[in-house]
Design an enzyme around this catalytic site. Structure first.
Site, PDB file in Angstrom:
ATOM      1  N   SER A  66      -0.751 -32.363 -31.271  1.00 46.11           N
ATOM      2  CA  SER A  66      -2.157 -31.956 -31.146  1.00 46.11           C
ATOM      3  C   SER A  66      -2.862 -31.778 -32.475  1.00 46.11           C
ATOM      4  CB  SER A  66      -2.257 -30.647 -30.368  1.00 46.11           C
ATOM      5  OG  SER A  66      -2.202 -30.933 -29.008  1.00 46.11           O
ATOM      6  N   LYS A  80      -5.678 -34.002 -33.172  1.00 46.29           N
ATOM      7  CA  LYS A  80      -6.941 -33.953 -32.416  1.00 46.29           C
ATOM      8  C   LYS A  80      -8.201 -33.789 -33.281  1.00 46.29           C
ATOM      9  CE  LYS A  80      -4.620 -32.555 -28.169  1.00 46.29           C
ATOM     10  NZ  LYS A  80      -4.243 -31.434 -27.284  1.00 46.29           N
ATOM     11  N   TYR A  89      -3.672 -42.274 -26.570  1.00 45.65           N
ATOM     12  CA  TYR A  89      -3.505 -40.843 -26.821  1.00 45.65           C
ATOM     13  C   TYR A  89      -2.044 -40.486 -27.119  1.00 45.65           C
ATOM     14  CZ  TYR A  89      -2.974 -35.890 -25.855  1.00 45.65           C
ATOM     15  OH  TYR A  89      -2.629 -34.571 -25.955  1.00 45.65           O
ATOM     16  N   TYR A 106      -5.301 -23.093 -29.194  1.00 50.70           N
ATOM     17  CA  TYR A 106      -5.127 -22.886 -27.748  1.00 50.70           C
ATOM     18  C   TYR A 106      -5.819 -21.589 -27.311  1.00 50.70           C
ATOM     19  CZ  TYR A 106      -1.520 -26.307 -28.898  1.00 50.70           C
ATOM     20  OH  TYR A 106      -0.855 -27.388 -29.389  1.00 50.70           O
ATOM     21  N   VAL A 133       2.409 -28.936 -30.530  1.00 49.86           N
ATOM     22  CA  VAL A 133       3.671 -28.508 -29.910  1.00 49.86           C
ATOM     23  C   VAL A 133       4.914 -28.862 -30.720  1.00 49.86           C
ATOM     24  CG1 VAL A 133       2.926 -28.409 -27.503  1.00 49.86           C
ATOM     25  CG2 VAL A 133       3.757 -30.560 -28.461  1.00 49.86           C
TER      26      VAL A 133
HETATM   27  N1  GLU Z   1       1.191 -34.898 -26.819  1.00 44.31           N
HETATM   28  C1  GLU Z   1       1.154 -33.543 -26.423  1.00 44.31           C
HETATM   29  C2  GLU Z   1       0.656 -33.421 -25.015  1.00 44.31           C
HETATM   30  O1  GLU Z   1      -0.313 -33.992 -24.670  1.00 44.31           O
HETATM   31  C3  GLU Z   1       0.289 -32.780 -27.344  1.00 44.31           C
HETATM   32  C4  GLU Z   1       0.188 -31.347 -26.963  1.00 44.31           C
HETATM   33  C5  GLU Z   1       0.003 -30.430 -28.109  1.00 44.31           C
HETATM   34  O2  GLU Z   1       0.485 -30.670 -29.219  1.00 44.31           O
HETATM   35  O3  GLU Z   1      -0.644 -29.399 -27.871  1.00 44.31           O
HETATM   36  O4  GLU Z   1       1.251 -32.762 -24.203  1.00 44.31           O
END
Ligand code: GLU
Length: 594
Positions: A68, A71, A193, A245, A263
């Protein structure tokens, strides 16, 4: 990194790293099976400055998938490619307080709440330039690589693992496709993605990438403008409000920095205009943020005083010095009458020497101070040579002030040799001296005190001499007219009295003539006046059409033979003039030292 080993910043990072390494809380994420293989002991911390220096401690070169943390960077690319309005149509910017994979869309619009939750990120990656999924992925990989300043690649094992277990993301994508906020093919969008999240980076990369956002889109290592200032600011904004988050609010309260976690254990935090932080440590807290990462960022924020909402140290005084034209003069040598006029009326010239960076607050003080004092002032010299960066807002305020002063008949001259601050309503001068000379000329003209021609008996050196001596001197003088730029041949001129026009003293530096100072009507130059007959590094040239009465070396020899009393009187007069000039220079230095 080399060269930073003895830095106290390096020691501080090592110390922090050593202590936090002992922190054993948290769980490595396993919902993407490949991520479960991470070593919980991995821990790297890196800080990148905006001038490209890296401070690192621990496992800063271990590769891991960005997840993430990609992002905000991809959001910046989407803003760059589509513009803010277009991106906002499809992805909101409201914090949800939900978990990263929450299945929730804005009820009215079907938009995902923000680009930092999975739903928003899936739409965001569909918004970057590219006709198809492959082209979009190329764009994203090239963009992330430009942020990192080196080519990045996808970890295919993690990619396969993500795709195999990505049902929740798939569900989100279908929901958004149905609601109209995801306009690309669902499978294509997910492929892009997942690959984006599976891009391999190191902690060092994260620090550089984040410093790129903090520096308005400019990579501090490569110097490349990766995205616009606006796109970088957009990414930092969503990081501040939704980057960690459902911990985003408390995070901002404690660390006070825009941040993003992922994550795999990556965490970035940015201090706009100053630095980028990257931390990596796989064990996560229950909200999905790296346990050591959160602790490291919060501690660094506290120790380095990085919290964005706390006021920065007050900068020092804005004005280095302020002067008036009655005590501070240009280096132009002026005749007695002009000097007297400047001493009498020179307060109409005000010099403001500004120091430090000019953002809104400093510019406000400059503008307030200058505009408060317009009664007696007719010429304002704003000396920016000591100023640091002049921000656009400051330039705008200064220009508006120059225009307003102009309406009141006050001329603004800006001394600015390097920055080229756009001030069309002001006159630009390269040095303070040039600015002062220009204003003095204007003031003398306005006061009707400029002496365009000065007869022989009114010359500064001859004013105190008896008339008969001045009369006798005439026999030894020759009238010479010089064209603009013409050089006075010095061995001819033992002394040259300027009747009209003016002369400049130039030194030749690197083959180029640099004007040092100038002399006006009523003053004199020459070996005798300067009392030096050593070799000259300078040369004297006429500034405009100039008429002088010249005492040649040959005539001086004759004069010395024929009229000792006159030579004596001349030498005394020159000595007195020099003494007076020294006095004035002393007084001036005194005024400048205050
Ligand atoms: N590729 C992970 C997912 O979509 C990223 C989630 C994250 O790092 O928060 O579940």
């Amino acid at each position: 990194m080399s060269g930073t080993i003895i830095s106290p910043i390096h020691d501080l990072l090592n110390d922090l790293h050593g202590r936090l390494q002992e922190e054993r809380g948290g769980e490595v994420a396993t919902y993407i099976p490949e991520l479960g293989k991470a070593d919980p002991e991995w821990f790297g911390v890196a800080v990148a400055t905006l001038d490209g220096v890296l401070y690192e401690a621990g496992d800063t070169e271990v590769p891991f998938t960005i997840q993430s943390v990609s992002k905000p960077f991809v959001y910046a690319l989407a803003l760059q490619d589509r513009g803010m309005e277009r991106v906002l149509q499809q992805v909101g910017v409201e914090p949800t307080g939900d978990a990263f994979n929450a299945v929730r869309l804005e009820p009215e619009t079907g938009r995902p709440y923000n680009p930092m939750v999975n739903a928003g990120a899936i739409v965001t990656s569909s918004l970057v330039d590219g006709a198809d999924a492959e082209a979009r992925l190329d764009r994203i990989l090239a963009g992330l690589s430009a942020f990192a300043g080196r080519p990045l690649a996808v970890d295919h094992k993690v990619l396969v693992s993500e795709a195999a277990t990505g049902d929740r993301n798939r569900a989100l994508a279908y929901l958004m496709h149905g609601a109209g906020s995801l306009r690309c093919d669902v499978d294509d969008s997910l492929t892009v993605y997942f690959a984006q999240c599976s891009t391999l980076v190191t902690t060092r990369d994260l620090a550089v990438m984040t410093a790129t956002l903090a520096g308005g889109g400019v990579n501090p290592i490569t110097g490349q403008q990766v995205v616009s200032v606006e796109a970088a600011a957009g990414a930092l904004t969503v990081m501040a409000t939704c980057g960690t988050y459902d911990y985003a609010g408390e995070w901002l309260m404690r660390a006070g920095l825009p941040a993003k976690s992922g994550v795999s254990g990556g965490l970035i935090a940015a201090l706009p205009s100053q630095l980028g932080l990257g931390v990596f440590s796989p064990p996560l807290d229950p909200r999905g943020n790296s346990v050591r990462g959160v602790a490291a960022c919060q501690e660094l924020s506290g120790r380095f005083g990085l919290h964005l909402m706390r006021p920065t140290e007050r900068p020092g005084p804005v004005f280095h010095r302020t002067l008036r034209g009655d005590t501070a003069h240009s280096s132009r040598v002026r005749c007695h009458d002009e000097r007297a006029a400047l001493t009498r009326a020179g307060r109409a010239i005000a010099v403001y020497e500004v120091r430090g960076d000019l953002a809104f607050n400093a510019a406000e003080e400059v503008v307030r101070t200058i505009t408060a004092d317009t009664e007696s002032v007719r010429w304002v010299i704003l000396d920016l040579l000591r100023a640091g960066r002049v921000q656009t807002v400051a330039a705008t305020l200064l220009e508006a002030m120059a225009a307003k002063l102009g309406e009141r008949g006050i001329t603004m001259v800006v001394v600015d040799s390097e920055q080229g601050v756009p001030l069309p309503s002001a006159i630009v001068a390269a040095t303070r001296d040039a600015a002062l000379e220009l204003c003095e000329d204007a003031l003398l003209a306005a006061e009707d005190a400029a002496r365009h021609s000065v007869s022989l008996h009114e010359q500064d050196l001859l004013r105190a001499l008896d008339d008969d001596l001045v009369y006798a001197l005439r026999d030894y003088l020759e009238t010479r007219d010089y064209q603009p730029g013409e050089r006075l041949v010095e061995d001819v001129a033992a002394l040259a009295f300027i009747l009209s026009g003016g002369l400049a003293r130039e030194v030749v530096v690197g083959g180029r003539a640099v004007r040092e100072t100038s002399m006006g009507p009523g003053t004199a130059v020459g070996r005798l006046a300067l009392l030096d007959d050593t070799g000259h590094a300078h040369r004297i040239v006429a500034e405009g059409p100039t008429r002088c009465e010249v005492l040649t070396t040959a005539n001086l020899t004759r004069l010395e033979r024929e009229n000792a009393r006159l030579v004596d009187a001349l030498r005394w007069s020159i000595a007195r003039a020099l003494a007076a000039r020294l006095h004035r220079a002393d007084a001036e230095n005194h005024a400048l030292m205050r």
